[in-house]
Design an enzyme around this catalytic site. Structure first.
Site, short mmCIF file in Angstrom:
data_model
loop_
_atom_site.label_atom_id
_atom_site.label_comp_id
_atom_site.label_asym_id
_atom_site.label_seq_id
_atom_site.Cartn_x
_atom_site.Cartn_y
_atom_site.Cartn_z
N THR A 51 0.82 -1.20 0.00
CA THR A 51 0.00 0.00 0.00
C THR A 51 0.86 1.25 0.00
O THR A 51 0.46 2.30 -0.51
CB THR A 51 -0.94 -0.01 1.22
OG1 THR A 51 -1.69 -1.22 1.22
CG2 THR A 51 -1.92 1.16 1.19
N TYR A 139 4.46 -12.91 4.49
CA TYR A 139 3.37 -12.27 3.75
C TYR A 139 3.09 -13.09 2.50
O TYR A 139 3.89 -13.12 1.56
CB TYR A 139 3.78 -10.84 3.39
CG TYR A 139 2.75 -10.01 2.67
CD1 TYR A 139 1.42 -10.40 2.55
CD2 TYR A 139 3.11 -8.78 2.11
CE1 TYR A 139 0.48 -9.61 1.91
CE2 TYR A 139 2.19 -7.97 1.45
CZ TYR A 139 0.88 -8.40 1.35
OH TYR A 139 -0.04 -7.61 0.69
N LYS A 168 0.91 -12.68 7.44
CA LYS A 168 -0.18 -11.90 6.87
C LYS A 168 -0.72 -12.73 5.71
O LYS A 168 -0.03 -12.94 4.71
CB LYS A 168 0.30 -10.54 6.38
CG LYS A 168 -0.79 -9.72 5.68
CD LYS A 168 -0.22 -8.43 5.12
CE LYS A 168 -1.28 -7.68 4.29
NZ LYS A 168 -0.73 -6.44 3.68
#
Length: 306
Positions: A51, A139, A168
């Site tokens: 992000t 992740y 994650k």
């Protein structure tokens, strides 16, 4: 793993955007966004992730953003810095730089484009784990990277490396939470990597979410997850329903285009993205503007934006 306080991973972690102005990082807007998150009671901050357009940042820019976040968050929130790439050697360098910049933990995405096998992932993460004493959050985001960290691979990594303590999980499968917990143990931390799946993930054993929508709605996300942890499931579900349209709108186009546009509509930061990203399609932008306007006027939502 016993040497790490895994409760620090509990709650809402915001995957911070990186505001730009005329091609450069807008530090004033970034600092203000961080402070807004902290004021809302966010448990963790994740600078320099997907992000945050990490792939478009220089090493010096990434170091600065991590340092600024760590300085602002000291004693107030846990800082999990993005530190991944598709080169193992580069990832090790990023890990060491993030640690030096003051990160509390590291978020390390699977190598993208290369598409390594599970044996390759074991090799990659071993190099990362041996390069730092900080806790590491794996992740897994196959939609962006083309590969998934198998639950069995998570278990091997957890067993071999005491600082690999979390994942994650952004593959969109609630079933994965159960499989990972069964193989890795209930003390292996799982975060939802999809805002829309936060409640389903929490219900099957995840302890938090690494969130995009909390950039724009930190108060609501914190309230929802706290309600769940406090046993107020009806309240948590009500908040989930209230922000569902907003959550969905964050993915009208590839992240972080929509969340940056939402922040611009709210007057909190600019919408500028770095190439190869581009500004949102006008039709999608209009749809997002209408959604943001509805939320501005809806009950207690976005009171600080009025």
């Amino acid at each position: 793993m016993d040497s790490y306080d895994l409760d620090r991973f509990r709650g809402v972690f915001t995957a911070l955007v990186t505001p730009f102005k005329s091609g450069a990082i807008d530090h004033a807007s970034f600092d203000a966004l961080v402070e807004r998150q902290l004021a809302a009671g966010i448990a963790g901050l994740v600078p320099v992730g997907t992000t945050g357009e990490a792939a478009s940042l220089s090493d010096a820019e990434a170091d600065d953003l991590i340092r600024r976040t760590a300085r602002s968050a000291a004693g107030r929130a846990f800082v999990v810095a993005g530190a991944g790439s598709n080169s193992s050697a580069s990832t090790v360098d990023k890990v060491r730089r993030a640690e030096a910049a003051g990160a509390d933990a590291l978020l390390v995405v699977t190598p993208y484009y290369n598409k390594p096998t599970q044996a390759g992932l074991l090799r990659h993460y071993a190099m990362v784990a041996e390069a730092t004493a900080l806790p590491i959050m794996l992740y897994s985001v196959p939609g962006r990277c083309g590969i998934e960290i198998a639950a069995e691979t998570c278990a091997i990594l957890r067993e071999r490396h005491g600082n690999i303590v979390a994942i994650k999980e952004a593959g969109g499968s609630v079933d994965r939470v159960t499989r990972i917990r069964r193989l890795c143990g209930t003390d292996f931390v799982i975060h939802s990597g999809d805002d829309a799946l936060t409640i389903p993930f929490l219900s099957t054993g995840a302890v938090g979410v690494t969130s995009v929508v909390s950039n724009i709605a930190p108060v609501e996300m914190v309230a929802m997850v706290r309600a769940w942890h406090d046993g107020d499931w009806r309240g948590a579900l009500a908040l989930h329903d209230q922000i569902a349209e907003l959550t969905d709108s964050m993915f009208l186009e590839a992240n972080p285009g929509p969340v940056k546009a939402a922040l611009a509509f709210a007057g909190l930061a600019g919408s500028e993205v770095r190439a190869p990203m581009a500004e949102m399609d006008p039709g999608n932008l209009q749809r997002l503007a209408e959604i943001i306007d509805r939320f501005r006027q809806n009950g207690n939502l976005f009171q600080e934006m009025r």
